[in-house]
Design an enzyme around this catalytic site. Structure first.
Site, PDB file in Angstrom:
ATOM      1  N   LEU A 137     -39.803  -7.386  58.447  1.00  0.00           N
ATOM      2  CA  LEU A 137     -38.921  -6.219  58.319  1.00  0.00           C
ATOM      3  C   LEU A 137     -37.651  -6.396  59.135  1.00  0.00           C
ATOM      4  O   LEU A 137     -36.551  -6.049  58.683  1.00  0.00           O
ATOM      5  CB  LEU A 137     -39.656  -4.942  58.724  1.00  0.00           C
ATOM      6  CG  LEU A 137     -40.871  -4.597  57.870  1.00  0.00           C
ATOM      7  CD1 LEU A 137     -41.563  -3.341  58.396  1.00  0.00           C
ATOM      8  CD2 LEU A 137     -40.476  -4.421  56.417  1.00  0.00           C
ATOM      9  N   TYR A 138     -37.782  -6.936  60.327  1.00  0.00           N
ATOM     10  CA  TYR A 138     -36.616  -7.220  61.164  1.00  0.00           C
ATOM     11  C   TYR A 138     -35.700  -8.207  60.446  1.00  0.00           C
ATOM     12  O   TYR A 138     -34.484  -8.001  60.360  1.00  0.00           O
ATOM     13  CB  TYR A 138     -37.064  -7.774  62.514  1.00  0.00           C
ATOM     14  CG  TYR A 138     -35.932  -8.141  63.438  1.00  0.00           C
ATOM     15  CD1 TYR A 138     -35.319  -7.168  64.219  1.00  0.00           C
ATOM     16  CD2 TYR A 138     -35.472  -9.439  63.530  1.00  0.00           C
ATOM     17  CE1 TYR A 138     -34.279  -7.493  65.071  1.00  0.00           C
ATOM     18  CE2 TYR A 138     -34.431  -9.776  64.379  1.00  0.00           C
ATOM     19  CZ  TYR A 138     -33.834  -8.802  65.146  1.00  0.00           C
ATOM     20  OH  TYR A 138     -32.802  -9.126  65.972  1.00  0.00           O
ATOM     21  N   CYS A 139     -36.274  -9.275  59.900  1.00  0.00           N
ATOM     22  CA  CYS A 139     -35.485 -10.281  59.195  1.00  0.00           C
ATOM     23  C   CYS A 139     -34.804  -9.684  57.961  1.00  0.00           C
ATOM     24  O   CYS A 139     -33.639  -9.990  57.681  1.00  0.00           O
ATOM     25  CB  CYS A 139     -36.361 -11.460  58.789  1.00  0.00           C
ATOM     26  SG  CYS A 139     -36.972 -12.411  60.202  1.00  0.00           S
ATOM     27  N   SER A 189     -33.860  -6.582  57.558  1.00  0.00           N
ATOM     28  CA  SER A 189     -32.763  -5.708  57.968  1.00  0.00           C
ATOM     29  C   SER A 189     -31.552  -6.528  58.402  1.00  0.00           C
ATOM     30  O   SER A 189     -30.408  -6.165  58.108  1.00  0.00           O
ATOM     31  CB  SER A 189     -33.210  -4.764  59.090  1.00  0.00           C
ATOM     32  OG  SER A 189     -33.455  -5.465  60.287  1.00  0.00           O
ATOM     33  N   LYS A 190     -31.772  -7.644  59.080  1.00  0.00           N
ATOM     34  CA  LYS A 190     -30.657  -8.496  59.490  1.00  0.00           C
ATOM     35  C   LYS A 190     -30.029  -9.182  58.284  1.00  0.00           C
ATOM     36  O   LYS A 190     -28.809  -9.365  58.226  1.00  0.00           O
ATOM     37  CB  LYS A 190     -31.111  -9.533  60.525  1.00  0.00           C
ATOM     38  CG  LYS A 190     -31.583  -8.906  61.825  1.00  0.00           C
ATOM     39  CD  LYS A 190     -30.517  -8.031  62.445  1.00  0.00           C
ATOM     40  CE  LYS A 190     -30.996  -7.411  63.732  1.00  0.00           C
ATOM     41  NZ  LYS A 190     -30.005  -6.545  64.351  1.00  0.00           N
TER      42      LYS A 190
END
Length: 108
Positions: A10-12, A14-15
């Site tokens: 999820l972090y990846c 969003s980035k």
């Protein structure tokens, strides 16, 4: 935003969205506004300290540093210098750029 990583899809995502948004916005706002994206690696900040604390010993700062060709994490001032450079009128032909400032991590 440039590469994926284990354990944080999820972090990846969003980035990655920020990278795509930067490019689209650069096209939409040119020539009036320049839009660029700085992509830092790990930086010696309280956020990194919190991540290491939450890792509960499963990895250490030394482990993180070994992932980088420069064998260290960045300092906040190093990222700030790049931001100032990109904002400078001397870089007025730069827009839609994705700039990794990551100690060589994405060069691997």
């Amino acid at each position: 935003g440039i590469n994926g990583n284990y354990g944080c899809p999820l972090y990846c995502a969003s980035k990655g969205a920020v990278v795509a948004f930067t490019k689209a916005l650069a096209l939409d706002l040119a020539p009036r506004v320049r839009v660029n994206c700085i992509c830092p690696g790990d930086v010696a900040t309280p956020m990194l300290g919190k991540q290491l604390q939450q890792a509960d010993g499963s990895y250490t700062l030394e482990d993180v540093e070994q992932a980088y060709p420069l064998e260290r994490v960045g300092e906040p001032l190093e990222i700030a210098h790049v931001i100032c450079s990109v904002l400078s009128p001397a870089n007025s032909f730069m827009t839609g750029s994705i700039i990794p400032v990551d100690g060589g991590l994405t060069a691997k």
